[in-house]
Design a protein around this motif. Sequence first.
Motif, short mmCIF file in Angstrom:
data_model
loop_
_atom_site.label_atom_id
_atom_site.label_comp_id
_atom_site.label_asym_id
_atom_site.label_seq_id
_atom_site.Cartn_x
_atom_site.Cartn_y
_atom_site.Cartn_z
N VAL A 1 1.25 -1.31 0.04
CA VAL A 1 0.18 -0.21 0.06
C VAL A 1 0.99 1.21 -0.57
O VAL A 1 1.83 0.96 0.58
CB VAL A 1 -1.00 0.15 0.89
N PRO A 2 0.87 2.16 -0.69
CA PRO A 2 0.88 3.74 -1.02
C PRO A 2 1.71 4.24 0.28
O PRO A 2 0.08 4.38 0.87
CB PRO A 2 1.15 4.23 -2.17
N THR A 3 2.52 4.87 0.88
CA THR A 3 2.20 5.75 2.35
C THR A 3 2.64 6.57 1.80
O THR A 3 2.44 7.70 2.54
CB THR A 3 3.39 4.51 2.89
N VAL A 4 3.00 6.98 0.35
CA VAL A 4 3.75 8.56 0.20
C VAL A 4 2.75 9.14 -0.51
O VAL A 4 1.89 8.50 -1.29
CB VAL A 4 5.12 8.45 -0.08
N ASP A 5 2.27 10.61 0.16
CA ASP A 5 1.22 11.17 -0.56
C ASP A 5 1.67 11.59 -2.01
O ASP A 5 2.91 12.87 -1.99
CB ASP A 5 0.44 12.37 -0.05
N PRO A 6 1.09 10.93 -3.08
CA PRO A 6 1.43 11.71 -4.61
C PRO A 6 0.94 13.42 -4.52
O PRO A 6 2.39 13.33 -5.35
CB PRO A 6 0.11 10.40 -5.43
#
Length: 85
Positions: A18-23
């Motif tokens: 799950v991506p944890t960085v805000d795009p």
Amino acid sequence: MHLALALLAGTSVTPIPVPTVDPELVTPGPWGFGIIVFVTVAVVLLAADMTRRIRRGRVRADIQEELDAEEAERKTRADRDDQAL
């Protein structure tokens, strides 16, 4: 389907990260866009200047070759005239 195939094959299912960085936080933004535009314009201008300088050098070399050929022809003609006398 993937889960069923994995269970049949006897392998474990790999979890999807799950991506944890805000795009929105990792985009270049307006400053990055401006810098890219500046670099692009600078490269285009430098390439145009280089093309112009190379073309100018070639024209000068062609003219110099023509002048050298004319000088050699004059010299050859003068030598023939001297030998004819």
